[in-house]
Write a protein that holds these residues in place. Structure first.
Motif, PDB file in Angstrom:
ATOM      1  N   ARG B 123     -26.369  -8.632  38.309  1.00  0.00           N
ATOM      2  CA  ARG B 123     -26.046  -9.075  36.958  1.00  0.00           C
ATOM      3  C   ARG B 123     -24.662  -8.655  36.500  1.00  0.00           C
ATOM      4  O   ARG B 123     -24.232  -9.021  35.412  1.00  0.00           O
ATOM      5  CB  ARG B 123     -27.070  -8.498  35.968  1.00  0.00           C
ATOM      6  CG  ARG B 123     -28.394  -9.219  35.975  1.00  0.00           C
ATOM      7  CD  ARG B 123     -28.927  -9.325  34.555  1.00  0.00           C
ATOM      8  NE  ARG B 123     -30.283  -9.837  34.550  1.00  0.00           N
ATOM      9  CZ  ARG B 123     -30.568 -11.130  34.512  1.00  0.00           C
ATOM     10  NH1 ARG B 123     -29.600 -12.014  34.486  1.00  0.00           N
ATOM     11  NH2 ARG B 123     -31.821 -11.518  34.511  1.00  0.00           N
ATOM     12  N   LYS B 124     -23.987  -7.819  37.319  1.00  0.00           N
ATOM     13  CA  LYS B 124     -22.623  -7.358  36.997  1.00  0.00           C
ATOM     14  C   LYS B 124     -22.582  -6.584  35.683  1.00  0.00           C
ATOM     15  O   LYS B 124     -21.616  -6.667  34.925  1.00  0.00           O
ATOM     16  CB  LYS B 124     -21.625  -8.529  36.921  1.00  0.00           C
ATOM     17  CG  LYS B 124     -21.698  -9.499  38.088  1.00  0.00           C
ATOM     18  CD  LYS B 124     -21.032  -8.939  39.317  1.00  0.00           C
ATOM     19  CE  LYS B 124     -21.114  -9.908  40.480  1.00  0.00           C
ATOM     20  NZ  LYS B 124     -21.278  -9.235  41.758  1.00  0.00           N
ATOM     21  N   THR B 125     -23.645  -5.852  35.391  1.00  0.00           N
ATOM     22  CA  THR B 125     -23.662  -4.997  34.208  1.00  0.00           C
ATOM     23  C   THR B 125     -22.782  -3.779  34.468  1.00  0.00           C
ATOM     24  O   THR B 125     -22.825  -3.238  35.562  1.00  0.00           O
ATOM     25  CB  THR B 125     -25.099  -4.496  33.948  1.00  0.00           C
ATOM     26  OG1 THR B 125     -25.983  -5.604  34.083  1.00  0.00           O
ATOM     27  CG2 THR B 125     -25.252  -3.885  32.581  1.00  0.00           C
ATOM     28  N   PRO B 126     -21.995  -3.328  33.478  1.00  0.00           N
ATOM     29  CA  PRO B 126     -21.229  -2.094  33.686  1.00  0.00           C
ATOM     30  C   PRO B 126     -22.176  -0.925  33.968  1.00  0.00           C
ATOM     31  O   PRO B 126     -23.293  -0.870  33.438  1.00  0.00           O
ATOM     32  CB  PRO B 126     -20.501  -1.891  32.358  1.00  0.00           C
ATOM     33  CG  PRO B 126     -20.510  -3.221  31.694  1.00  0.00           C
ATOM     34  CD  PRO B 126     -21.736  -3.942  32.171  1.00  0.00           C
ATOM     35  N   LYS B 127     -21.713   0.025  34.793  1.00  0.00           N
ATOM     36  CA  LYS B 127     -22.574   1.096  35.270  1.00  0.00           C
ATOM     37  C   LYS B 127     -23.202   1.903  34.128  1.00  0.00           C
ATOM     38  O   LYS B 127     -24.410   2.169  34.139  1.00  0.00           O
ATOM     39  CB  LYS B 127     -21.761   2.021  36.185  1.00  0.00           C
ATOM     40  CG  LYS B 127     -22.611   3.006  36.940  1.00  0.00           C
ATOM     41  CD  LYS B 127     -21.795   3.769  37.978  1.00  0.00           C
ATOM     42  CE  LYS B 127     -22.690   4.791  38.651  1.00  0.00           C
ATOM     43  NZ  LYS B 127     -22.063   6.109  38.735  1.00  0.00           N
ATOM     44  N   ALA B 128     -22.370   2.268  33.143  1.00  0.00           N
ATOM     45  CA  ALA B 128     -22.875   3.113  32.055  1.00  0.00           C
ATOM     46  C   ALA B 128     -24.002   2.403  31.308  1.00  0.00           C
ATOM     47  O   ALA B 128     -25.035   2.990  30.976  1.00  0.00           O
ATOM     48  CB  ALA B 128     -21.740   3.456  31.105  1.00  0.00           C
ATOM     49  N   GLU B 132     -27.986   3.386  31.006  1.00  0.00           N
ATOM     50  CA  GLU B 132     -28.639   3.551  29.708  1.00  0.00           C
ATOM     51  C   GLU B 132     -29.943   2.744  29.668  1.00  0.00           C
ATOM     52  O   GLU B 132     -30.998   3.251  29.273  1.00  0.00           O
ATOM     53  CB  GLU B 132     -27.677   3.052  28.621  1.00  0.00           C
ATOM     54  CG  GLU B 132     -27.956   3.612  27.254  1.00  0.00           C
ATOM     55  CD  GLU B 132     -26.940   3.072  26.263  1.00  0.00           C
ATOM     56  OE1 GLU B 132     -27.362   2.449  25.279  1.00  0.00           O
ATOM     57  OE2 GLU B 132     -25.724   3.251  26.500  1.00  0.00           O
ATOM     58  N   THR B 133     -29.859   1.483  30.127  1.00  0.00           N
ATOM     59  CA  THR B 133     -31.056   0.640  30.189  1.00  0.00           C
ATOM     60  C   THR B 133     -32.106   1.277  31.094  1.00  0.00           C
ATOM     61  O   THR B 133     -33.294   1.309  30.775  1.00  0.00           O
ATOM     62  CB  THR B 133     -30.694  -0.751  30.767  1.00  0.00           C
ATOM     63  OG1 THR B 133     -29.505  -1.180  30.149  1.00  0.00           O
ATOM     64  CG2 THR B 133     -31.803  -1.743  30.551  1.00  0.00           C
ATOM     65  N   ALA B 134     -31.645   1.803  32.238  1.00  0.00           N
ATOM     66  CA  ALA B 134     -32.568   2.399  33.199  1.00  0.00           C
ATOM     67  C   ALA B 134     -33.313   3.573  32.568  1.00  0.00           C
ATOM     68  O   ALA B 134     -34.537   3.683  32.689  1.00  0.00           O
ATOM     69  CB  ALA B 134     -31.798   2.861  34.435  1.00  0.00           C
ATOM     70  N   MET B 135     -32.586   4.432  31.845  1.00  0.00           N
ATOM     71  CA  MET B 135     -33.228   5.587  31.223  1.00  0.00           C
ATOM     72  C   MET B 135     -34.217   5.131  30.152  1.00  0.00           C
ATOM     73  O   MET B 135     -35.285   5.710  29.991  1.00  0.00           O
ATOM     74  CB  MET B 135     -32.193   6.539  30.619  1.00  0.00           C
ATOM     75  CG  MET B 135     -31.384   7.308  31.637  1.00  0.00           C
ATOM     76  SD  MET B 135     -32.356   8.090  32.948  1.00  0.00           S
ATOM     77  CE  MET B 135     -33.296   9.299  32.036  1.00  0.00           C
ATOM     78  N   HIS B 136     -33.857   4.059  29.453  1.00  0.00           N
ATOM     79  CA  HIS B 136     -34.752   3.524  28.436  1.00  0.00           C
ATOM     80  C   HIS B 136     -36.093   3.119  29.066  1.00  0.00           C
ATOM     81  O   HIS B 136     -37.164   3.464  28.562  1.00  0.00           O
ATOM     82  CB  HIS B 136     -34.078   2.330  27.756  1.00  0.00           C
ATOM     83  CG  HIS B 136     -35.003   1.495  26.932  1.00  0.00           C
ATOM     84  ND1 HIS B 136     -35.463   1.919  25.701  1.00  0.00           N
ATOM     85  CD2 HIS B 136     -35.575   0.291  27.174  1.00  0.00           C
ATOM     86  CE1 HIS B 136     -36.281   0.992  25.221  1.00  0.00           C
ATOM     87  NE2 HIS B 136     -36.365  -0.010  26.089  1.00  0.00           N
TER      88      HIS B 136
END
Lengths: 369, 259
Positions: B123-128, B132-136
């Motif tokens: 998806r080419k999401t920026p790493k940060a 954040e999404t992953a931790m959510h």
């Protein structure tokens, strides 16, 4: 009938282990004298060491000659290390002009200076080291070793000794791994043409002895090329050795690819990864990790196989030592020559082997339950 | 199952079609695994697919994201028809999350890396942002403290919850579950089902192959029973369990509910 109901209310305290489980005595008992057979072997091994080691040390060190101009100067019973000392420069650089040897030193200093930080865990800026070693360094090394841009040209016929061995080994090692990966992927490809080409390549190179391949490269190949084409002998050797090694590497890597469970492919596909992302991010990192022992095994074999270039008239480390021991001044020193060659080869191979073990441990993420 | 009504009451099904399967057939060589499958899934539906082993239920949901190829008929997901076109397949796979029986986490990556890998590379999401999404989502599956561990260090139930979070990180519109609890020890099944119930409550479209009939009763709005590659019966869970129409369904239910 007695009451069978039981409830533990306090847990038992941990007691120190008995002396048979810890300490030197326990170690000796467990490792050297665990059974009568083991005890017998231990005693036999100690006796063998007692018989072998003292004469070996006296030959190699206590009774050895360390200086002299010819074999006649070696008057004591032991090894004649004077030969190695006198010929050391040639063993390292072959016939490379003495005044230009700093270029070789600088080249290998740059190579190891960037390779070692690349291999050690936790060194910052690995990306830059990698770019240097794999992209910038090859042309720099070519300039330094071969000449150009104001540096005096040194014909490859003058290359030799450990320097030539190192050039052959490092180039083939660095080229054969990516090439082998490509062929391994190709062999498992869904596209029949790609698969066929890869199978043919691998089986052709793997089915022929290295000596034959070297002869083909150095003697036969020029016959097929248009007259007047000059194609350096060492370059030809490098190409055929890299292809030969790549064929072996491809099979090693294929073993790793086959060990990756189907679920890994499916999970990656289900998240929309295409072939290259799937391979590069999920499959290859795991597959290569599994086959580290096989890869290093191939590297070590390759490193030692470089000595076969003597059949096409290149003076690598081993053949230049052989040449020295047959020189009239040093007749009778072939044992010393081979022992020295063996030690140097062993140091390199043992180093690779140790590094591979370190790497395996570092990359182990404990998924083998 | 006390809150059965309330749970289902909060979940709405829209008129929008999420998946449409029309006259689909599939063969493995000579073996006809799926026969004339017709299903329309509306957005927000929670469908449980059950049936004896070998009935083709896993194959069916694996056809929806093209892990298996169908040979006849149509599958339309989010208005994109599944054909040999690779772009269409990748587009669908980005919208459809899948959870596997054996978790299939990537063992060489940490939990956090497992969750951020596809968002970053696909998806080419920026790493940060991906982290954040992953931790959510890790918090939603209640294991944020495991983020830096490797999958091999987690229990089966935890691994499966990570696998669910990993799919959710791609922000899918449809989730497929292929027997998500059948490789788990009994005491870990409920922690995974709780996460799935929570997910259903957010209105996610879910297709779930499972034998967890408690889960089916609680969250499903439709149960599909398959046998021999065919859809034998489908109904609302209450009707399906209390009043199975076909003999094969009755036999199957009596076998799995008898103990």
């Amino acid at each position: 009938m007695a009451d069978i109901s039981f409830v533990r209310t306090e847990s038992h305290p941990d007691l120190p282990p008995p002396s048979s489980e810890v300490g030197i005595i326990a170690w000796l008992r467990q490792n050297l004298f665990s059974s009568w057979m083991n005890s017998l072997l231990t005693v036999a091994a100690i006796y063998a060491l007692y018989k072998i080691l003292p004469p070996l040390f006296s030959w190699a060190f206590f009774n050895a000659d360390w200086s002299g101009k010819t074999y006649q100067d070696c008057t004591s019973e032991g090894a004649c290390w004077a030969m190695i000392r006198v010929r050391f420069g040639q063993f390292m650089y072959g016939f490379y002009p003495e005044a230009e040897r700093w270029r070789v030193n600088l080249g290998f200093l740059l190579f190891f200076g960037t390779m070692i930080p690349l291999l050690i865990e936790g060194v910052p800026g690995k990306k830059y080291f990698a770019i240097f070693v794999f992209i910038l360094f090859p042309p720099i090394a070519f300039l330094l070793f071969y000449g150009g841009l104001g540096l005096e040209a040194v014909d490859t016929a003058q290359w030799g000794g450990l320097m030539l061995t190192m050039v052959l080994a490092s180039v083939t090692i660095i080229v054969s791994l990516p090439l082998g990966i490509v062929f391994a992927l190709g062999r498992r490809s869904n596209m029949p043409v790609v698969r066929m080409i890869c199978v043919c390549f691998i089986e052709l190179w793997r089915g022929v002895p290295l000596i034959t391949v070297l002869f083909m490269g150095s003697v036969m190949l020029p016959l097929f090329l248009p007259p007047g084409t000059h194609f350096d002998k060492i370059l030809r050797t490098l190409i055929v050795m890299a292809f030969f090694a790549a064929a072996y590497m491809a099979e090693v890597v294929r073993g790793g690819l086959q060990a990756i469970p189907k679920g890994q492919f499916e999970a990656a596909q289900a998240m929309g990864m295409n072939y290259w992302k799937l391979m590069g991010l999920i499959v290859l990192p795991q597959a290569l990790k599994i086959v580290i022992p096989g890869i290093v095994n191939t590297f070590i074999g390759l490193f030692k196989d470089t000595t076969l270039v003597l059949v096409i008239g290149l003076f690598d480390f081993l053949s230049i030592i052989q040449a020295a021991t047959t020189h009239k001044n040093w007749l009778g020193t072939s044992t010393e020559g081979y022992v020295f060659a063996a030690c140097v080869f062993w140091i390199f191979c043992f180093g690779m082997s140790r590094y591979s073990i370190t790497l395996e441990r570092r990359l182990d993420t404990g998924h083998r339950n | 199952m006390t809150n059965l009504d309330t749970t289902q009451g909060t979940m709405e099904v829209s008129d929008e079609v999420a998946i449409q399967i029309i006259g689909m057939h599939k063969w493995y060589g000579d073996f006809h695994v799926l026969k004339d499958i017709d299903i329309t899934v509306y957005r927000g539906e929670r469908i449980v697919i059950c049936g004896p082993s070998g009935s083709g239920k896993s194959t069916l949901i694996r056809c929806i994201n093209r892990l298996e190829e169908h040979q006849q008929g149509q599958i339309i997901v989010d208005d994109i028809e599944l054909t040999g076109d690779l772009k269409g397949i990748d587009a669908i796979r980005r919208e459809v999350g899948m959870v596997f029986q054996h978790f299939n986490l990537f063992p060489h990556l940490t939990i956090l890396e497992n969750l951020t890998l596809a968002p970053i590379w696909v998806r080419k999401t920026p790493k940060a942002e991906a982290e954040e999404t992953a931790m959510h989502y890790l918090e939603r599956v209640k294991i944020p403290e495991q983020a830096d561990k490797f999958p091999g260090q987690l229990s089966g139930g935890q691994q499966q919850r990570v696998a669910i979070a990993r799919s959710l990180c791609m922000n899918p519109r449809i989730m497929l579950f292929d027997e998500p609890t059948s490789a788990l020890d009994p005491e870990m099944i409920s922690e995974v089902l709780d996460v799935m119930v929570g997910l259903a409550e957010t209105g996610m479209t879910m297709l779930c192959v499972t034998h967890e009939m408690g889960f089916a009763r609680k969250v499903a709005n439709r149960v599909i029973f398959m046998d021999g590659g065919e859809i034998i019966e489908q109904n609302e869970p209450e009707e399906f369990f209390n009043n199975p129409k076909s003999e094969r369904t009755q036999l199957f239910l009596s076998q799995i509910l008898s103990h």
